[in-house]
Write a protein that holds these residues in place. Structure first.
Motif, mmCIF file in Angstrom:
data_model
loop_
_atom_site.group_PDB
_atom_site.id
_atom_site.type_symbol
_atom_site.label_atom_id
_atom_site.label_comp_id
_atom_site.label_asym_id
_atom_site.label_seq_id
_atom_site.Cartn_x
_atom_site.Cartn_y
_atom_site.Cartn_z
ATOM 1 N N HIS A 145 -13.727 -9.050 -10.402
ATOM 2 C CA HIS A 145 -14.669 -8.088 -10.972
ATOM 3 C C HIS A 145 -16.026 -8.728 -11.217
ATOM 4 O O HIS A 145 -17.075 -8.129 -10.962
ATOM 5 C CB HIS A 145 -14.120 -7.544 -12.296
ATOM 6 C CG HIS A 145 -13.185 -6.390 -12.138
ATOM 7 N ND1 HIS A 145 -13.602 -5.144 -11.749
ATOM 8 C CD2 HIS A 145 -11.839 -6.292 -12.321
ATOM 9 C CE1 HIS A 145 -12.566 -4.320 -11.709
ATOM 10 N NE2 HIS A 145 -11.480 -5.001 -12.035
ATOM 11 N N ASP A 152 -15.431 -2.382 -7.407
ATOM 12 C CA ASP A 152 -14.500 -2.127 -8.518
ATOM 13 C C ASP A 152 -13.319 -1.267 -8.101
ATOM 14 O O ASP A 152 -12.208 -1.438 -8.621
ATOM 15 C CB ASP A 152 -15.247 -1.444 -9.676
ATOM 16 C CG ASP A 152 -15.969 -2.456 -10.557
ATOM 17 O OD1 ASP A 152 -15.731 -3.654 -10.374
ATOM 18 O OD2 ASP A 152 -16.766 -2.046 -11.424
ATOM 19 N N GLY A 156 -9.641 -2.417 -8.627
ATOM 20 C CA GLY A 156 -8.799 -1.612 -9.503
ATOM 21 C C GLY A 156 -7.531 -1.132 -8.822
ATOM 22 O O GLY A 156 -6.450 -1.123 -9.427
ATOM 23 N N GLN A 159 -5.214 -4.025 -8.685
ATOM 24 C CA GLN A 159 -4.671 -4.281 -10.013
ATOM 25 C C GLN A 159 -3.572 -3.271 -10.364
ATOM 26 O O GLN A 159 -2.500 -3.658 -10.847
ATOM 27 C CB GLN A 159 -5.796 -4.218 -11.048
ATOM 28 C CG GLN A 159 -5.337 -4.523 -12.472
ATOM 29 C CD GLN A 159 -6.493 -4.545 -13.445
ATOM 30 O OE1 GLN A 159 -7.619 -4.206 -13.098
ATOM 31 N NE2 GLN A 159 -6.231 -4.940 -14.674
ATOM 32 N N THR A 175 -4.782 1.904 -15.777
ATOM 33 C CA THR A 175 -5.731 1.479 -14.739
ATOM 34 C C THR A 175 -6.037 2.630 -13.782
ATOM 35 O O THR A 175 -7.194 2.871 -13.419
ATOM 36 C CB THR A 175 -5.163 0.284 -13.960
ATOM 37 O OG1 THR A 175 -4.881 -0.786 -14.866
ATOM 38 C CG2 THR A 175 -6.157 -0.206 -12.913
ATOM 39 N N LEU A 179 -9.540 4.659 -12.771
ATOM 40 C CA LEU A 179 -10.005 4.828 -11.395
ATOM 41 C C LEU A 179 -10.182 6.302 -11.044
ATOM 42 O O LEU A 179 -11.115 6.672 -10.326
ATOM 43 C CB LEU A 179 -9.004 4.181 -10.426
ATOM 44 C CG LEU A 179 -8.880 2.657 -10.500
ATOM 45 C CD1 LEU A 179 -7.770 2.180 -9.575
ATOM 46 C CD2 LEU A 179 -10.192 1.987 -10.131
#
Length: 414
Positions: A145, A152, A156, A159, A175, A179
């Protein structure tokens, strides 16, 4: 061949120039007091060419010496870039092979001089997840990040996927919701979000996601329909424990009409109406659903809905017999309705016909009970025995738990 022709032409030209120079060598005078230089043109021209060449060579050497530091820096940078690229390729290869430690080492080795630190950090995070090191995984994602904030969404998604793989469902859900706020119609975000809601058994959240799944075409229409059906089915089950019909009806009316027409939804609704002793309503719902769209599971439930007038139910079910004579569940339902209507001989005939059509094991148990009631104990025992044999046969390919539950149910009923 071309080279030979070129050499011959060159020699021929040189010979012509030489013959011409011998006849007319020319004259060159360079004078600057107190000196003067005299020579022929044929000597001056080669000296000028040689002098120009020597001057160019000297100038070239000076420039090259001046540029040595810069060239060395460029060479070193290219060498480091090649090494970093090779480390990235090797790291990704190890990652694909599942060599987590080697993958992390290679990806970190090429981090400093590489042109794609985002890929290095994401790959290292995946390698750490493979090692079960969630804390270090999150550190690499944070560095990703920091180094590539413009990506991003990609970070994301990685992640959320890694959290999902680690069974950190709540973190993955958080998360993905972040998003989704940034990219409401992103297909992969919505698809993974649906999967997380499904695994968390968050049926309300899954239902709220259905419109976006349809609009974004994140999944096939069939997959979305199945998700919607499953979510409403589970929600309807959750409304039952209160035992209050009003709660069940409220939950049923909240289901979209298209979903309410599905036989599995009607089966759940009718089954719980029967459990709540709302037999008349269950019989009405089942009869309408069966006449609209034939379904054997609903037909079997119809035989369990003990309405106030079993004779009318029997007459209704016998009306279906003409077009569904070979349906064993219809025959079982007819047998049950006939037995409740006190027509034991007719019930016996339906039970026996059901079993000739390879009907369910419950038919043996119920036939045995009927024969025992009629005083035919030997035939009743034979029906029980055949029922147990059928349970054993069906359970050979099933887990032992299935065998135990089937036998226990059969014995308890009989």
């Amino acid at each position: 061949m071309k080279t030979l022709v070129f050499i011959i032409i060159l020699l021929f030209t040189a010979a012509l120039i030489t013959f011409y120079a011998l006849d007319n060598p020319g004259y060159v005078l360079i004078s600057r007091a107190p000196w003067s230089i005299e020579m022929t043109l044929t000597v001056f021209i080669p000296l000028m060419v040689a002098g120009f060449f020597l001057f160019y060579l000297l100038l070239f050497m000076i420039v090259r010496l001046w540029r040595i530091p810069r060239d060395v820096g460029r060479w070193r940078g290219k060498r480091q870039a090649r090494t970093a690229h090779a480390s990235l390729i090797q790291g990704l290869t190890n990652l694909a092979e599942g060599s987590w430690i080697e993958a992390e080492t290679q990806l970190l080795a090429g981090m400093r001089h590489g042109e794609t630190p985002l890929l290095n950090y994401l790959g290292a995070a995946m390698a750490c997840e493979g090692q079960g090191n969630s804390e270090k995984r999150d550190e690499y994602l944070a560095l990703a990040h920091k180094n590539a904030p413009q990506h991003d969404l990609a970070i994301g998604m990685t992640q959320a996927w890694l959290q999902h793989e680690a069974r950190q469902m709540e973190q993955s859900l958080a998360t993905l919701n972040e998003l989704r706020a940034e990219a409401p119609k992103h297909r992969q975000v919505l698809k993974l979000l649906a999967q997380v809601h499904l695994e968390l058994r968050d049926w309300t959240g899954l239902i709220s996601l259905i419109p976006d799944l349809r609009q974004s075409y994140a999944m096939t229409t069939r997959e979305i329909d199945e998700l919607e059906l499953q979510a409403h089915r589970e929600l309807l089950k959750l409304s039952i424990p209160s035992g209050r019909p009003g709660v069940l009806d409220k939950a049923w009316n909240a289901v979209p009409k298209a979903v309410r027409r599905h036989p599995s939804m009607i089966a759940i609704y009718a089954r719980h109406l029967i459990q709540q002793n709302e037999m008349a309503q269950a019989e009405t719902v089942l009869r309408a659903a069966i006449e609209d769209n034939w379904d054997s599971a609903l037909v079997e439930l119809y035989g369990q809905a003990q309405g106030s007038n079993p004779a009318d139910q029997l007459e209704t079910a016998e009306g279906w017999l003409a077009s569904h004579r070979d349906d064993p569940k219809l025959l079982l339902t007819l047998a049950r309705l006939a037995q409740r209507s006190k027509e034991e001989n007719k019930a016996r005939g339906y039970y026996e016909t059901c079993l000739t059509q390879h009907g369910p094991v419950d038919a043996y148990r119920e036939l045995g009970a009927l024969l025992e009631k009629l005083g035919e104990k030997d035939k009743a025992l034979n029906a029980y025995r055949r029922g147990l044999e059928m349970v054993a046969s069906e359970s050979r390919a099933a887990p032992a738990r299935g065998l135990g539950s089937s036998v226990s149910r059969f014995r308890a009923a009989h």
